[in-house]
Design a protein around this motif. Structure first.
Motif, PDB file in Angstrom:
ATOM      1  N   SER A 194      -9.011   2.161  -1.864  1.00 54.18           N
ATOM      2  CA  SER A 194      -8.957   0.729  -2.215  1.00 54.18           C
ATOM      3  C   SER A 194      -8.615  -0.177  -1.056  1.00 54.18           C
ATOM      4  O   SER A 194      -8.762  -1.318  -1.187  1.00 54.18           O
ATOM      5  CB  SER A 194      -8.164   0.696  -3.516  1.00 54.18           C
ATOM      6  OG  SER A 194      -6.874   1.031  -3.404  1.00 54.18           O
TER       7      SER A 194
ATOM      8  N   THR B 247       0.952  -1.199   0.010  1.00 54.99           N
ATOM      9  CA  THR B 247      -0.039  -0.097   0.158  1.00 54.99           C
ATOM     10  C   THR B 247       0.789   1.373  -0.091  1.00 54.99           C
ATOM     11  O   THR B 247       0.407   2.309   0.061  1.00 54.99           O
ATOM     12  CB  THR B 247      -0.865   0.177   1.282  1.00 54.99           C
ATOM     13  OG1 THR B 247      -0.076   0.435   2.430  1.00 54.99           O
ATOM     14  CG2 THR B 247      -1.681  -1.148   1.352  1.00 54.99           C
TER      15      THR B 247
ATOM     16  N   GLU C 176      -2.550   6.727  -6.580  1.00 60.56           N
ATOM     17  CA  GLU C 176      -3.967   6.247  -6.911  1.00 60.56           C
ATOM     18  C   GLU C 176      -4.347   6.780  -8.116  1.00 60.56           C
ATOM     19  O   GLU C 176      -4.948   6.242  -9.064  1.00 60.56           O
ATOM     20  CB  GLU C 176      -4.918   6.617  -5.757  1.00 60.56           C
ATOM     21  CG  GLU C 176      -4.786   5.888  -4.446  1.00 60.56           C
ATOM     22  CD  GLU C 176      -3.527   6.298  -3.751  1.00 60.56           C
ATOM     23  OE1 GLU C 176      -3.575   5.402  -2.663  1.00 60.56           O
ATOM     24  OE2 GLU C 176      -2.885   7.029  -3.929  1.00 60.56           O
TER      25      GLU C 176
ATOM     26  N   GLU D 171      -4.623   0.244 -14.405  1.00 58.96           N
ATOM     27  CA  GLU D 171      -4.627  -0.703 -13.349  1.00 58.96           C
ATOM     28  C   GLU D 171      -5.890  -0.785 -12.405  1.00 58.96           C
ATOM     29  O   GLU D 171      -6.151  -1.792 -11.826  1.00 58.96           O
ATOM     30  CB  GLU D 171      -3.100  -0.722 -12.390  1.00 58.96           C
ATOM     31  CG  GLU D 171      -2.211  -0.639 -13.472  1.00 58.96           C
ATOM     32  CD  GLU D 171      -0.895  -0.472 -12.557  1.00 58.96           C
ATOM     33  OE1 GLU D 171      -0.388  -1.022 -11.526  1.00 58.96           O
ATOM     34  OE2 GLU D 171      -0.333   0.732 -12.799  1.00 58.96           O
ATOM     35  N   ASP D 172      -6.705   0.465 -12.098  1.00 56.51           N
ATOM     36  CA  ASP D 172      -7.513   0.718 -11.303  1.00 56.51           C
ATOM     37  C   ASP D 172      -8.652   1.100 -12.224  1.00 56.51           C
ATOM     38  O   ASP D 172      -8.714   2.062 -12.873  1.00 56.51           O
ATOM     39  CB  ASP D 172      -7.283   1.707 -10.150  1.00 56.51           C
ATOM     40  CG  ASP D 172      -8.541   1.811  -9.251  1.00 56.51           C
ATOM     41  OD1 ASP D 172      -9.867   1.440  -9.538  1.00 56.51           O
ATOM     42  OD2 ASP D 172      -8.274   2.479  -8.192  1.00 56.51           O
TER      43      ASP D 172
ATOM     44  N   ALA E 165      -2.695   4.873 -10.944  1.00 57.45           N
ATOM     45  CA  ALA E 165      -3.313   3.652 -11.429  1.00 57.45           C
ATOM     46  C   ALA E 165      -4.520   3.868 -12.149  1.00 57.45           C
ATOM     47  O   ALA E 165      -4.915   2.912 -13.071  1.00 57.45           O
ATOM     48  CB  ALA E 165      -3.679   2.863  -9.942  1.00 57.45           C
ATOM     49  N   ALA E 166      -5.477   4.802 -11.798  1.00 63.46           N
ATOM     50  CA  ALA E 166      -6.532   5.089 -12.522  1.00 63.46           C
ATOM     51  C   ALA E 166      -6.325   5.359 -14.012  1.00 63.46           C
ATOM     52  O   ALA E 166      -6.800   5.159 -14.946  1.00 63.46           O
ATOM     53  CB  ALA E 166      -7.227   6.147 -11.943  1.00 63.46           C
TER      54      ALA E 166
ATOM     55  N   ARG F  80     -11.966   1.413 -11.501  1.00 66.31           N
ATOM     56  CA  ARG F  80     -13.284   1.684 -10.680  1.00 66.31           C
ATOM     57  C   ARG F  80     -13.621   2.868 -11.119  1.00 66.31           C
ATOM     58  O   ARG F  80     -14.800   3.400 -10.806  1.00 66.31           O
ATOM     59  CB  ARG F  80     -12.764   1.738  -9.250  1.00 66.31           C
ATOM     60  CG  ARG F  80     -12.483   0.189  -8.808  1.00 66.31           C
ATOM     61  CD  ARG F  80     -12.297   0.819  -7.168  1.00 66.31           C
ATOM     62  NE  ARG F  80     -11.218   1.343  -6.804  1.00 66.31           N
ATOM     63  CZ  ARG F  80     -11.010   2.290  -5.776  1.00 66.31           C
ATOM     64  NH1 ARG F  80     -11.889   2.151  -4.908  1.00 66.31           N
ATOM     65  NH2 ARG F  80      -9.953   2.942  -5.842  1.00 66.31           N
TER      66      ARG F  80
ATOM     67  N   LEU G 160     -12.687   8.683  -6.061  1.00 68.26           N
ATOM     68  CA  LEU G 160     -12.428   7.174  -6.093  1.00 68.26           C
ATOM     69  C   LEU G 160     -12.356   6.858  -4.669  1.00 68.26           C
ATOM     70  O   LEU G 160     -11.220   7.631  -3.897  1.00 68.26           O
ATOM     71  CB  LEU G 160     -11.065   6.748  -6.756  1.00 68.26           C
ATOM     72  CG  LEU G 160     -11.183   6.432  -8.248  1.00 68.26           C
ATOM     73  CD1 LEU G 160      -9.927   6.085  -8.836  1.00 68.26           C
ATOM     74  CD2 LEU G 160     -12.349   5.549  -8.571  1.00 68.26           C
TER      75      LEU G 160
END
Length: 504
Positions: A262, A136, A294, A302-303, A297-298, A305, A259
């Motif tokens: 996670s 993390t 984060e 990779e993310d 990743a978006a 969501r 977001l």
């Protein structure tokens, strides 16, 4: 002055390269001693020999005046030698406390260790949460774990390999205070950095290594950055020049991206908006761990969501598209973590090319085009001056800076329409950093839209047309680079910016 460490004619050869060729080094007690050299000069190999992680082929090592053979890192730690590696040696699935406990006796009380970790981190201004799992953490936070782990051992010699590469200016200054305090208490420090200004400000003496050999010694406080550069690479670093440009249409847009966390230690993204136009570089500054990981990743896929329309590549909503689909639309990405994310360590450089270039250039009728892939890897090696045994060399065999050049080169040669880069010159020497920055500027001039996330403010000022700051999962309004200053950006890093609607 007492000699803490002396190396005499240390040599280390690998099949494709002579890493160390008769190197001599003398470190006094309480001395902060820089080891300076370009990527692949042999610095990290020499440090690993001192730490027992690599065995030399020849030479002698004297510790406090007595000849020793350091058979392993455990033996080095028993002598009082601690090392912070450039590439972290942490287990993702364990907590900070559990990772640090691995090098300690089996009966170590984890609860008491967690308190010691928190106290030491607080004492030295290296904010850490002992119960967090390493997967993390951002790269900057992993760096803090490694430094605190070394400080807990109260070493007689502390080896630091690029310790400030992902630290903010205020964190760097706090670390320097710590190192000066340690030196005043008699701890010797071997300090590897490509940041010449840091070496001049911090170190008492400097040994220069070039091509695996001693190339000179000096008092860095009496040298200029240009003279140190000449000693290191035989020339002054090339000057990076920026041309004025007229940006085109928005190629990357993030619109009110929200977001939730996670995982318990993540940073929630709150109403993040930005735009990057063709022929423009937008820089994002901020202290590590404020949502950059984060956001990346978006953006990379990779993310998945995000709402589909929250992230746009040109006119295409991509918030729910996986990485491969985004790449097919002209998107490229350089992650902050080189080994494991940017490259697969045990795969060859040629095979690592295929990770981000799965087109007719590398695959035809379902079969890999090996000759074309090897030629592509060779082109990257040649253009970016990557020191490697060749396209078949495993990624893990490269120095950190050379691997970074390869990964950036791999993405640049794709000629993307949008490139997102995290920490583009982390651990890269001054000459190579100038080259990478020049390549990014050339991409911009060719019409690419670039988003650069970096904790190096000087780098962002040098590259960016516009700047934004990330703090606590929020993104500041954009700021023209000409209007930015270190003081203003530093203030915004605390989230203290005008409370207008942040937009790109």
């Amino acid at each position: 002055m007492t000699l803490r460490l002396e190396l005499q004619d240390i040599s280390k050869r690998y099949p494709a390269v002579v890493a160390n060729d008769g190197i001599n080094l003398r470190v006094e007690a309480g001395q902060i001693h820089a080891v300076l050299g370009e990527n692949g000069a042999g610095k990290s190999t020499l440090m690993k020999i001192i730490y027992g992680a690599v065995q030399p082929d020849g030479g002698r090592m004297l510790w406090n005046g007595r000849e020793v053979a350091v058979a392993s890192p455990a033996a080095a730690r028993a002598l009082g030698i601690a090392m912070v590696f450039q590439h972290f040696s942490l287990f993702d699935t364990l907590t900070v406390t559990e990772n640090i406990a691995l090098g300690l006796p089996a009966d170590t009380d984890l609860a008491k260790l967690a308190v010691r970790i928190a106290d030491t981190a607080r004492q030295y201004g290296l904010e850490l949460e002992p119960q967090r799992h390493v997967h993390t953490l951002s790269v900057g936070e992993c760096q803090r774990v490694e430094i605190v782990r070394a400080l807990l051992a109260k070493p007689q010699l502390l080896i630091l390999d690029e310790p400030t590469s992902v630290l903010t200016p205020s964190a760097v200054e706090k670390l320097f205070e710590t190192l000066r305090q340690l030196a005043s208490e008699g701890c010797s420090i071997l300090y590897i950095s490509h940041k010449l200004d840091e070496i001049r400000a911090l170190c008492h003496t400097c040994t220069v290594v070039r091509g695996g050999k001693n190339a000179g010694q000096c008092d860095p406080s009496q040298e200029s950055a240009a003279s140190l550069s000449r000693m290191m690479i035989g020339a002054e670093p090339p000057v990076v020049t920026r041309r004025a440009s007229t940006p085109g249409r928005a190629m990357l847009r993030v619109q009110r991206l929200n977001l939730p966390k996670s995982h318990p230690f993540a940073t929630a993204l709150q109403d993040v908006s930005l735009s990057v136009r063709a022929g423009e570089i937008v820089g994002i500054a901020g202290v590590s761990g404020n949502g950059q990981q984060e956001l990346l990743a978006a953006l990379s896929g990779e993310d998945l969501r995000a709402e589909a329309g929250a992230i746009m590549l040109g006119d295409t909503p991509v918030g729910r598209l996986p990485p491969g689909r985004r790449r097919a639309l002209g998107f490229s990405f350089v992650p902050e973590e080189r080994l494991g994310r940017g490259a697969v360590p045990d795969m060859s450089l040629a095979d690592n090319v295929v990770l981000s270039l799965q087109t007719s250039a590398t695959i035809r009728h379902g079969f890999l085009r090996h000759k074309a892939i090897v030629a592509r890897a060779q082109a990257i090696i040649a253009r970016f001056g990557v020191k490697a045994g060749g396209p078949q060399s495993p990624a893990r065999s490269l120095s950190g800076g050379n691997l970074q050049k390869f990964i950036v080169g791999r993405e640049v040669l794709r000629a993307p329409s949008v490139l997102v880069v995290a920490q583009p010159t982390w651990g890269v020497d001054v000459g190579a950093a100038a080259q990478i920055r020049a390549e990014l500027l050339a991409l911009r001039d060719a019409g690419c839209a670039l988003l650069v996330v970096s904790e190096e403010l000087d780098e962002l000022f040098e590259l960016s047309d516009r700047l934004m700051v990330m703090a606590k999962g929020r993104l500041s309004p954009p700021l023209e680079a000409a209007d930015a200053s270190v003081a203003l950006v530093g203030q915004w890093m605390s989230g203290l910016w005008p409370q207008e609607a942040a937009h790109g």
